[in-house]
Write an enzyme that holds these catalytic residues in place. Structure first.
Site, mmCIF file in Angstrom:
data_model
loop_
_atom_site.group_PDB
_atom_site.id
_atom_site.type_symbol
_atom_site.label_atom_id
_atom_site.label_comp_id
_atom_site.label_asym_id
_atom_site.label_seq_id
_atom_site.Cartn_x
_atom_site.Cartn_y
_atom_site.Cartn_z
ATOM 1 N N HIS A 91 0.849 -1.428 -0.038
ATOM 2 C CA HIS A 91 0.157 0.032 -0.023
ATOM 3 C C HIS A 91 0.993 1.075 0.126
ATOM 4 O O HIS A 91 0.578 2.230 -0.581
ATOM 5 C CB HIS A 91 -0.931 0.082 1.271
ATOM 6 C CG HIS A 91 -2.003 0.978 1.083
ATOM 7 N ND1 HIS A 91 -2.006 2.232 1.899
ATOM 8 C CD2 HIS A 91 -3.246 1.022 0.455
ATOM 9 C CE1 HIS A 91 -3.083 2.827 1.457
ATOM 10 N NE2 HIS A 91 -4.055 2.169 0.848
ATOM 11 N N CYS A 92 2.119 1.286 0.626
ATOM 12 C CA CYS A 92 2.762 2.222 0.709
ATOM 13 C C CYS A 92 3.508 3.070 -0.729
ATOM 14 O O CYS A 92 3.814 3.863 -0.567
ATOM 15 C CB CYS A 92 3.921 2.036 1.811
ATOM 16 S SG CYS A 92 3.569 1.562 3.405
ATOM 17 N N ILE A 93 3.562 1.862 -1.513
ATOM 18 C CA ILE A 93 4.305 2.104 -2.731
ATOM 19 C C ILE A 93 3.448 2.449 -3.918
ATOM 20 O O ILE A 93 3.741 2.638 -5.167
ATOM 21 C CB ILE A 93 5.513 1.229 -3.197
ATOM 22 C CG1 ILE A 93 4.616 -0.293 -3.589
ATOM 23 C CG2 ILE A 93 6.145 1.110 -1.969
ATOM 24 C CD1 ILE A 93 5.557 -1.403 -4.073
#
Length: 343
Positions: free
Chosen positions: A332-334
């Site tokens: 999700h962070c990328i």
């Protein structure tokens, strides 16, 4: 007062996914082996998503050739200077208006609270770069915030953590009321639920100080998935219990009591750096699919089954997230979703 901009849920239709490609610095690593691992991990996520929707990857000029080598030819590559590759945090948060138009919230980015290991003189410009490339309205915000620091249900409910938005190295002097007013203006927040903190590893040196997108996700209105560390020897056992109890007592913007669904953490507890923050909550919802983390762990299958039941009709595709988590984040962070426009 709520503006006419509002942030749709991640499950809403996407126009495309935005990512960044690892560049010289912490995430890429120093050795050829580390660099190959980072490029391969980011590319695995992008190459999976492009089977379901368009993907654009921003690459630093000196990494563009590597990006073309590792990424599918179906992926669009844009060049821009970068410090790092966490597009959820450095890119814009996309919103829509009542007429079906898309806008881009440009938070202030300061390296997750001006951390001494971080550089952000280039990353702080990426949200504006993306908005300008798309020629969409830009909503500039005075709030230091990152996309990983908010989770929404698409109906005005927003999850945040006290350790991020109230971080004195991010927003000194801001109160909860101040933050809530700004979230109402920028993403249409009607009800902000404050979680006390994030996971232990994420609160240490190379973490974000407690992003919510590794702790909880909202797959449907009135339903919340929550990280559950079942091993009492791990410090996140107490963290996840506290968050689960808080959410069970919370209501959303529509006044509904949440159906809280715990998602067991991977069985592995530590790596060479200490306690892991491996979490299945850090998944990405794409058109027709959920791109989920796997950790070659006995709990991978159980987590995939929970995601399948809470995102019905979507294919669950797992990607080895360990090389990404080793660098401080997850799937999700990328990634960053650009909602589809009805115009």
């Amino acid at each position: 007062m709520t503006s006419n901009w509002w942030m749709p849920a991640e499950r809403a239709p996407h126009e495309r996914t935005w990512m960044a490609f690892p560049c010289r610095g912490y995430s890429l690593g120093d050795t050829a082996e580390q660099q190959h691992a980072a490029r391969s991990a980011w590319a695995a996520v992008a190459n999976t998503i492009v089977d379901f929707e368009p993907v654009t990857v921003v690459a630093a000029p000196d990494e563009a050739e590597y990006a073309r080598r590792y990424l599918s030819s179906a992926i669009d590559i844009l060049e821009a200077p970068l410090n790092d590759a966490w597009m959820r945090d450095i890119g814009p948060t996309f919103v829509v208006d009542d007429d079906g138009g898309v806008g881009a919230v440009n938070w202030i980015f300061n390296g997750w609270g001006a951390q001494d290991w971080a550089q952000w003189d280039l990353d702080e410009r990426i949200a504006a770069f993306v908005a300008d490339h798309l020629a969409v309205p830009r909503i500039d915000s005075p709030l230091v915030n990152e996309g990983g620091g908010i989770q929404v249900d698409g109906e005005g409910t927003v999850l945040v953590t006290e350790t991020v938005q109230l971080d004195q190295d991010r927003n000194p002097g801001w109160t909860k009321a101040d933050v809530e007013t700004e979230l109402a203006r920028t993403i249409g927040a009607k009800k902000v639920i404050w979680l006390p903190r994030g996971l232990t590893r994420d609160s240490e040196k190379f973490g974000t100080r407690g992003h919510v997108d590794i702790v909880a996700a909202i797959p449907a209105p009135g339903v919340v998935l929550v990280h559950q560390q079942q091993d009492s020897g791990h410090p996140d056992h107490a963290v996840s219990r506290e968050i689960i109890n808080l959410l069970m007592e919370s209501t959303d913007a529509a006044g509904r009591t949440f159906e809280v669904i715990p998602v067991p953490a991977p069985k592995v507890l530590e790596d060479e750096e200490g306690w892991v923050d491996y979490s299945y909550l850090n998944h990405y919802v794409a058109n027709g699919a959920v791109i989920a983390c796997n950790f070659a762990d006995p709990h991978d299958q159980q987590a995939a089954e929970i995601l399948a039941s809470t995102y019905p009709g979507r294919e669950i595709v797992t990607v080895d997230a360990r090389p990404i988590f080793a660098r401080g984040g997850g799937i999700h962070c990328i990634t960053q979703n650009q909602p589809a426009t009805s115009r």
